[in-house]
Structures are given as C-alpha cells and as structure tokens.
Design a protein around this motif. Structure first.
Motif, PDB file in Angstrom:
ATOM      1  N   ASP A 181      19.265 -11.512 -11.086  1.00  0.00           N
ATOM      2  CA  ASP A 181      19.295 -11.910 -12.497  1.00  0.00           C
ATOM      3  C   ASP A 181      18.812 -10.802 -13.431  1.00  0.00           C
ATOM      4  O   ASP A 181      18.787 -10.980 -14.649  1.00  0.00           O
ATOM      5  CB  ASP A 181      18.424 -13.159 -12.706  1.00  0.00           C
ATOM      6  N   THR A 238      18.367 -12.551 -17.219  1.00  0.00           N
ATOM      7  CA  THR A 238      18.797 -13.927 -17.477  1.00  0.00           C
ATOM      8  C   THR A 238      17.777 -14.894 -16.900  1.00  0.00           C
ATOM      9  O   THR A 238      17.543 -14.917 -15.689  1.00  0.00           O
ATOM     10  CB  THR A 238      20.180 -14.194 -16.855  1.00  0.00           C
ATOM     11  N   SER A 286      17.361 -18.507 -16.216  1.00  0.00           N
ATOM     12  CA  SER A 286      18.194 -19.716 -16.145  1.00  0.00           C
ATOM     13  C   SER A 286      17.389 -20.971 -16.434  1.00  0.00           C
ATOM     14  O   SER A 286      16.148 -20.955 -16.476  1.00  0.00           O
ATOM     15  CB  SER A 286      18.824 -19.828 -14.755  1.00  0.00           C
ATOM     16  N   HIS A 290      18.349 -15.123 -22.595  1.00  0.00           N
ATOM     17  CA  HIS A 290      18.634 -13.765 -22.134  1.00  0.00           C
ATOM     18  C   HIS A 290      17.665 -12.832 -22.838  1.00  0.00           C
ATOM     19  O   HIS A 290      17.593 -12.807 -24.069  1.00  0.00           O
ATOM     20  CB  HIS A 290      20.075 -13.368 -22.460  1.00  0.00           C
TER      21      HIS A 290
END
Length: 454
Positions: A305, A316, A318, A329
C-alpha cells in the motif's frame, strides 16, 4: 323525592331517580354478614319524547370492612350478577390478605411495624420498597460477581478479536483495565457496587485524568453489559454527577497541547532506526514522522500500500485499517521517499507485529538507543516518549509549512472542522521549522538513495 341529572356518553339527557323508601328497589347485604351492600338504581333515558328505564347496581364497601374506617369504596355495575361477583372478589381478597397476615411470624410482624413508619416518612409504600429491593437483590439474569461478569465480557471480546473484528490494541487495553478492576472487586456481587466505591477506586489509582477517564470508560461498558444481561438494574455510573466526572477526570473537552519533536530529535530517531536494521522500524518511523500515519494503522499497513515509486508517491490507508474506517490517501514527501529507499525488507506489514507486544518491545528498544529516556536512581530506564509524538510532529510542521488547515486535516484523516487541533498546531512551529523538518534526509553516504524527478 329529589332527582340527579347526568349525561352518559353517547346518550341523550338522563335523569337518575333516587331509590324510594318503598320495597320496589332492592337493597341487600352481599355476601351475607360481610358488611358489603348492593343497591339497585333506576335510570330513565328521555330521547325525542320517548323514555326508557335502565337498572344499575351499586356496591358499597364500608371502610371498616378493609381497615380504613373513614374511607369507603363504591363501584357500579349494569347487572346484579356482575355486582355480586365483584363483592365476592372483595371478600376473597380480604380473606387472602388476612391469611397472609396471620401466617406471618411474630418477628415478621415486628419488622413490618418497625419499617412502615420509615416508609411513610419517605412517602413510599411497602409495595414500592419491595419491588425496588427485588429488582436489585434478585436480578432477573441471576446473581453474578464483578469478576464473573468481567471475564464473561472479556471472553466475548476475545471471540471478536480471534475473528479480527476487534483490533489487538483495543482488546489488550480493555482486558488489562477491566482485569485490574475485577481483581479489586472480584467476589463482590455486581448489585453491591456503589457509586461511592467506584469513585474511591478510581481516585486510588492515582493516575492522570486521561487515564482515569479511560478506566471509567471500560468500567461503564462492563456495567452497561451487566444491565443488558439482567445482572443489574441500574448502573452506578449513571449516578455520577457532572461535578463527579470533573473531579475524577478533569475537563477533557479541551485538547491538550500536542507534544512534538525538535528537528534534532526527529533526525536522531531516524538515524537510530537506520543504524539498527534488525529492529525493522525505519519504514514505520519514516511514515509516522513525514506522513502522520497512526501507529495502530502502521501495524496493519502493508508495504504493497506504500506507492513510493510513482511520480506522485502516496500511501493508501484503506477502510479496514483507518480509524473510524475512513479511507484516505496520504502524500509521501520527497525526503520520506529517500528514507524509505533504505528499507531492505519490504514484505508483509510496514511495522512488524507478529504478536501483541512485539512491536512495542522493539520500539522501546529503539527509543533507548535514540536517547528518549533516562535511568532512574535504581538503574531502571524510563522512557520520555509521548505516544503521539510522530503524528503530532507531522501535523505541526506540515501546517507550519503549508499554512493550509484543510490540507493538513486531509493528510491526517481528521475532520476539516477540527479547529481546536489546528489552533494548537499553529502555535507550535513556524514556517522555517516546517521547511527544515521536511528537509531531513539520509546522509549522502547512505546506500541505495533513489532520486526521483520532480
């Protein structure tokens, strides 16, 4: 003979005739020798010149029959049968009450006589007092001790933890705090816990207001669970006044001023992480300092990520990782990209945490190597680290550099309206500090520094 005028629902004007002294209207004692009398009345309905006559039966129970000399009861019925049925029920009820009274022991009668004046003084009936006691002393869910209820709830949370529905830190914190509470009140029946005992216990912890607040939060959850399961009727926490809470926890509505690292302290932490690759903490420290990612998020964040090899590097976060499940982000600044290039192992999670305390042990060792602490008079090392130092440092220096509270909020995953937070950040660093902070880079001699075109 006098007439009484009344209006019955849904009917025309009605004239009720009083009983005459003649024998054409009945009056009799029922049941015989009970002292209860039933009397017949006539009602004459007049409607559009037509008259109809109705009978009704009034039951009178003199006060002396049920022990209140100056009070009587009256009920009226449309038929003789219903009137006599109610009279029978009165007699039966009085008989049952009498049987209960005469079956009572002398001690029970004395107890009744001693308690009734106290109840009258408080404006309470015996029924109210008994119902109140039964709810608390004989809970519908059964009798449970504080230790039993706490263990029951911990086990429920353990099931959620095992299926990854509860995060490790949340489970560990709840288990540790409630276990301490249970150890001090282990065999105490839950209904015996008073608000004063709870306050005394919290004060005796002798911890910070924030820590007291955290203990109160988990204890409130235990007591709420006990109420929901029927082990307790009312939680003692509900009896805490606003003043009690302020006395215990202080005023926590105002955010405390964040603790941030100096430029030199941030570099010292990074250098220690780089020089001790066996700790596997350089990636975690880099993303914490320069991206403001929470430690608990870093423990679940995977290297896949972290997109630091793209033209616009981002991380990122999540929904399964982020606090309150808000995906975001986060930009990776250029200096952070250079530090990340020194991370040799980029598999699995960024902050290795193979068991609950593993990461904390390795990070504590890093703090000791980086000089964030001291030894006390007994030679025991004490950390001076603030748990949110990296995140607060990022927020302060980023805000100082950009002057944009909305952008800082976006990077941190905060609500844009968190004005109190940004008021603190505004006071902690200047723009020149922000420029120096985001210019902290590995020494030129460090291996594997990747240059990215801008």
């Amino acid at each position: 003979m006098a007439n009484m005028v009344a209006k019955l629902p849904g009917m025309a004007m009605v004239v009720r005739m009083k009983a005459r002294k003649t024998n054409d209207l009945e009056k009799w004692e029922y049941p015989p020798k009970s002292g209860i009398w039933i009397r017949e009345f006539l009602y004459i309905q007049t409607f559009e010149g037509n008259q109809k006559t109705y009978s009704a039966y009034q039951v009178t129970v003199p006060g002396k029959v049920y022990g209140k000399a100056y009070t009587r009861k009256r009920r009226q019925f449309p038929t003789k049968a219903k009137a006599q049925k109610w009279a029978n029920e009165v007699v039966l009820g009085l008989k049952l009450q009498g049987e209960v009274f005469f079956k009572a022991t002398e001690e029970e009668r004395q107890e009744f006589a001693a308690c009734m004046p106290k109840l009258r003084d408080k404006g309470l009936t015996l029924t109210e007092a008994v119902n109140f006691a039964l709810e608390r002393l004989k809970p519908k869910g059964g009798e449970k001790t504080i230790g039993e209820i706490t263990e029951e709830l911990i086990e429920s949370k353990r099931i959620r933890f095992d299926r990854e529905d509860l995060r490790p830190r949340s489970f560990k914190d709840f288990r540790n705090r409630t276990s301490k509470f249970a150890s001090d009140f282990n065999k105490t029946p839950i209904y015996d816990l008073t608000v004063e005992e709870l306050k005394t216990w919290l004060i005796a912890l002798d911890v910070s207001p924030r820590t007291t607040f955290n203990y109160l939060s988990v204890i409130s959850e235990v007591l709420k669970y006990a109420v929901q399961k029927g082990y307790l009727s009312i939680s003692p926490v509900n009896e805490l006044t606003d003043n009690d809470r302020k006395e215990l926890c202080g005023s926590l509505t105002k955010e405390q001023e964040p603790c941030i690292l100096t430029i030199e302290e941030a570099r010292r932490l990074l250098d220690a992480a780089r020089d001790n690759p066996d700790l596997e903490l350089l990636g975690m420290v880099t993303l914490g300092l320069f991206c403001g990612i929470r430690v608990e998020e870093l423990k679940r964040l995977k290297w896949e990520d972290v997109h630091d090899d793209e033209e616009n590097p981002v991380v990122t976060i999540s929904g399964t990782i982020a606090k309150k499940r808000r995906i975001r982000h986060v930009d990776i600044p250029e200096n952070a990209v250079q530090w990340l290039s020194l991370c040799a192992d980029r598999s699995g999670t960024v902050a290795k945490n193979r068991y609950i305390t593993e990461h904390d042990k390795r990070f504590r060792k890093l703090l000791k190597l980086a000089g964030f602490g001291h030894e006390d008079e007994n030679g025991v090392w004490k950390s001076s680290w603030d748990n949110n130092a990296m995140r607060h440092s990022f927020g302060s220096y980023h805000y100082a550099l950009t002057g944009d509270p909305l952008e800082t909020a976006r990077q941190l995953g905060h609500k844009a309206s968190d004005q109190v937070l940004f008021d603190h950040y505004r006071a902690l660093a200047k723009k020149s500090d922000g420029e120096k902070y985001f210019a902290i880079k590995p020494a030129a001699s460090a291996a594997k520094i990747l240059e990215f075109a801008r």
